[in-house]
Scaffold this active site. Structure first.
Site, PDB file in Angstrom:
ATOM      1  N   ILE A 217      37.990  20.289 125.820  1.00 61.88           N
ATOM      2  CA  ILE A 217      38.473  20.864 124.562  1.00 61.88           C
ATOM      3  C   ILE A 217      38.359  19.730 123.549  1.00 61.88           C
ATOM      4  O   ILE A 217      38.670  18.580 123.855  1.00 61.88           O
ATOM      5  CB  ILE A 217      39.925  21.389 124.717  1.00 61.88           C
ATOM      6  CG1 ILE A 217      40.496  21.898 123.390  1.00 61.88           C
ATOM      7  CG2 ILE A 217      40.862  20.383 125.340  1.00 61.88           C
ATOM      8  CD1 ILE A 217      41.862  22.624 123.557  1.00 61.88           C
ATOM      9  N   SER A 218      37.843  20.014 122.358  1.00 58.94           N
ATOM     10  CA  SER A 218      37.586  18.938 121.394  1.00 58.94           C
ATOM     11  C   SER A 218      38.881  18.247 120.953  1.00 58.94           C
ATOM     12  O   SER A 218      39.961  18.822 121.025  1.00 58.94           O
ATOM     13  CB  SER A 218      36.893  19.513 120.160  1.00 58.94           C
ATOM     14  OG  SER A 218      35.689  20.152 120.506  1.00 58.94           O
TER      15      SER A 218
END
Ligand code: SAH
Length: 202
Positions: A50-51
């Site tokens: 997940i960024s």
């Protein structure tokens, strides 16, 4: 976390509000829960992450979303970015090439009540020609090239935010489509993304 994003230069209040609203920990594997609100990327399975919240905020700000715009996201991943875009008023279409991640994020997005987000299993290089044109396109994986089919699916006047380049850094670009065959581009900071890959995977 929002204070940290402000310090790092995020100024768009609607973006900061959306990040404050969406509980990021729900998108993370249980093992990482206690670190959910640090400004770090996390594994979400299948070798994907997940960024960083900063990256999500940065790309969201560059998109300059207006309420009701059609936005195509390449790389649903955890579904976190898609939910932020939804809160910014976008009609979100999101594509993921990993079937397991697609199912997981689609189910989570629905469970959280984001009923307008449409998730697709497929190759982002192909886009979604049946739903084009899009006002905005956001690529959340490192693109080796500017995908031609995605440019074609962008409305004239529309914008694409794309981390371009391979290896250990990508240049964040914002393209603005000026006619059927032309676009202008602006270059921003360097980031590090997982690669945008061809085809789909089970
Ligand atoms: N937006 C995501 C970030 C996920 S990381 C989030 O908020 O969590 C990037 C994702 O892009 C990965 O899940 C990866 O599987 C996916 N991806 C890479 N290449 C792709 C492609 N060609 N089409 C669709 N998804 C792709």
């Amino acid at each position: 976390m929002v204070d940290e994003l402000r310090q790092k230069g995020i100024t768009d209040e609607s973006v900061l509000k959306a990040i404050e609203t969406v509980p990021r920990h729900l998108f993370l594997d249980k093992a990482f829960l206690e670190r959910a609100y640090q400004n770090k990327p996390f594994p979400i399975g299948k070798g994907q992450t997940i960024s960083h919240p900063f990256t999500v905020a940065y790309q969201s700000e560059l998109l300059q979303i207006k309420s009701g715009e059609k936005v195509l996201e390449i790389g649903t991943g955890s579904g976190y970015q898609a939910c932020i875009l939804d809160l910014l008023g976008a009609k979100v279409y999101s594509i993921e090439r990993h079937e397991v991640l697609f199912q997981k994020s689609r189910d989570l997005i629905k469970k959280l009540g984001f009923n307008k987000i449409r998730c697709f299993y497929g190759d982002g290089f192909e886009g979604l020609p049946g739903f084009a044109p899009f006002d905005k396109i956001i690529i959340t994986a490192a693109a080796p090239i500017i995908p031609d089919k995605l440019l074609q699916q962008l409305a004239i006047g529309g914008k694409m935010v794309i981390p371009l380049g391979e290896g250990n850094k990508q240049k964040m670009l914002r393209l603005t489509k000026t006619s059927d065959h032309d676009y202008a581009h602006e270059a921003f900071e360097d980031f590090l993304f997982v690669p945008m890959l061809q085809g789909t995977e089970k």
